[in-house]
Design a protein around this motif. Structure first.
Motif, PDB file in Angstrom:
ATOM      1  N   GLY A   1      18.405  46.750  16.470  1.00 28.82           N
ATOM      2  CA  GLY A   1      19.284  46.862  15.590  1.00 28.82           C
ATOM      3  C   GLY A   1      19.937  45.415  14.962  1.00 28.82           C
ATOM      4  N   MET A   2      18.843  44.371  15.278  1.00 25.25           N
ATOM      5  CA  MET A   2      19.189  43.072  14.971  1.00 25.25           C
ATOM      6  C   MET A   2      18.740  42.655  13.406  1.00 25.25           C
ATOM      7  N   GLU A   3      19.255  41.922  12.589  1.00 25.25           N
ATOM      8  CA  GLU A   3      18.932  41.753  11.448  1.00 25.25           C
ATOM      9  C   GLU A   3      19.034  39.957  10.990  1.00 25.25           C
ATOM     10  N   SER A   4      18.354  39.365  10.363  1.00 24.57           N
ATOM     11  CA  SER A   4      18.280  37.991  10.124  1.00 24.57           C
ATOM     12  C   SER A   4      17.902  37.576   8.824  1.00 24.57           C
ATOM     13  N   ALA A   5      18.440  36.866   8.071  1.00 20.50           N
ATOM     14  CA  ALA A   5      17.928  36.153   6.759  1.00 20.50           C
ATOM     15  C   ALA A   5      16.934  34.930   7.147  1.00 20.50           C
ATOM     16  N   ASP A   6      17.041  34.499   8.318  1.00 22.35           N
ATOM     17  CA  ASP A   6      16.393  33.329   8.411  1.00 22.35           C
ATOM     18  C   ASP A   6      14.751  33.327   8.978  1.00 22.35           C
ATOM     19  N   THR A   7      14.068  32.483   8.822  1.00 21.20           N
ATOM     20  CA  THR A   7      12.677  32.603   9.192  1.00 21.20           C
ATOM     21  C   THR A   7      12.286  32.589  10.638  1.00 21.20           C
ATOM     22  N   LEU A   8      13.355  31.928  11.412  1.00 18.79           N
ATOM     23  CA  LEU A   8      13.397  32.198  13.094  1.00 18.79           C
ATOM     24  C   LEU A   8      14.569  32.938  13.383  1.00 18.79           C
ATOM     25  N   VAL A   9      14.154  33.581  14.359  1.00 22.64           N
ATOM     26  CA  VAL A   9      15.257  34.335  15.079  1.00 22.64           C
ATOM     27  C   VAL A   9      15.187  34.099  16.655  1.00 22.64           C
TER      28      VAL A   9
END
Length: 332
Positions: A211-219
């Motif tokens: 359930g993780m979301e990220s708008a970055d290219t790296l997480v």
């Protein structure tokens, strides 16, 4: 809304106890945990002193009672040797740059690039060897039965060790491999946590699963809080086992051997959840290309696991030798 199957590392925790405060900002949690660890060891040794566990016999058969001053001196000597061993092992075994072999005076130099850093980097196994040599040296110098005194210290060590691993957790260091378990923790990205490209298929699937979301290219993916695993199993539970048996130990050396075997055994398996140092990786690998951030094979063995196997072997040898010595004394 998706259920989050991970925990964010608390943002209010910093390696420094008073971040941004002049002078006080140099005080770090890890150093404070050392003080708690040594204080705990003293408290337990004092308890053993009252039980008479540190008393010995003179050559004429008379009882020689240990004193509180003996405990202070014993611990102080052990601490000095422990810190020396832990630092030497960390710099000469785990550091791969080779700088400490070329410039050995930097091993105990507490500055980097003109900034005070303290002695950053300690090795448990180096501290184990150094502390052991220090205790043997003290017992030899003060004519004390070294197996009796080392037994006492091995009874005290695990609970004190718990604080050391809590210090690692507060520093956000020595974290584990990535995990989708609900108690996986996203540690700070500074300074060392590896981040992953979100466009990779396995990363995208992993993020969706937790359930993780990220708008970055790296997480920054969640990790096993392996510091807390170690604090619990190598610290609290190992202490409980040795403490329950310390009054019923069959011979001197039993508690020392039990600690050495027990720590080596537990740490060996926790290493499967803990990420090895990136610059060292695996010492033995079924797959030389296996990533260190996840466990792909039980045959990928780290430096720590090799040292733990040696600890278990040494503990077994010690147990047998002390048992045989005890049998011989009884027959004599």
């Amino acid at each position: 809304m998706a259920t989050l199957l991970y925990i964010q590392y608390p943002g209010w925790i910093h390696p420094e106890i008073f971040p941004g405060v002049p002078v006080l900002g140099l005080i770090r949690w890890y150093g404070l945990m050392y003080i708690f660890a040594f204080g705990t060891a003293f408290f337990i040794l004092k308890r053993l002193l009252k039980e008479g566990a540190l008393d010995s016999r003179a050559s004429d058969g008379s009882l020689v009672a240990a004193t509180e001053d003996d405990i202070f001196s014993f611990i102080a000597t052990g601490i000095v040797f422990l810190l020396i061993g832990a630092r030497i092992f960390s710099t000469l075994v785990y550091d791969t740059s080779g700088i400490y072999w070329k410039k050995p005076w930097l091993i105990f130099w507490p500055f980097q690039n003109g900034r005070f850093t303290g002695l950053a980097g300690m090795s448990y196994h180096g501290g184990f060897i150094g502390g052991l040599l220090g205790m043997i040296f003290w017992c030899w110098r003060h004519k004390k039965p070294f197996m009796k005194w080392i037994d006492a210290m091995c009874t005290a060590i695990p609970l004190g060790y718990t604080f050391g691993r809590l210090g690692n957790f507060l520093n956000g260091e020595l974290y584990g491999r990535i995990t989708s378990l609900p108690w996986g923790m996203v540690f700070p990205t500074v300074p060392k946590t590896e981040r992953f490209l979100t466009k990779l298929d396995w990363v995208a699937d992993f993020m969706q699963k937790i359930g993780m979301e990220s708008a970055d290219t790296l997480v920054n993916l969640p990790r096993h809080p392996s510091q807390l695993y170690e604090a619990l199993f190598e610290g609290v539970l190992l202490f409980a086992l040795i403490w329950l048996l310390h009054k019923r130990k069959p011979f001197d050396g039993f508690s020392s051997a039990l600690y050495t075997i027990g720590y080596g055994f537990v740490r060996f398996f926790i290493e499967y959840f803990r990420e090895p140092d990136a610059d060292i990786g695996y010492r033995i690998a079924a797959d030389s290309n296996a990533p260190i951030y996840m466990n792909t094979s039980l045959l990928n063995i780290s430096t720590g696991q090799i040292l733990c196997m040696l600890m278990m072997l040494g503990g077994i040898v010690l147990m047998v030798v002390c048992w045989q010595r005890h049998k011989k004394q009884k027959r004599g």
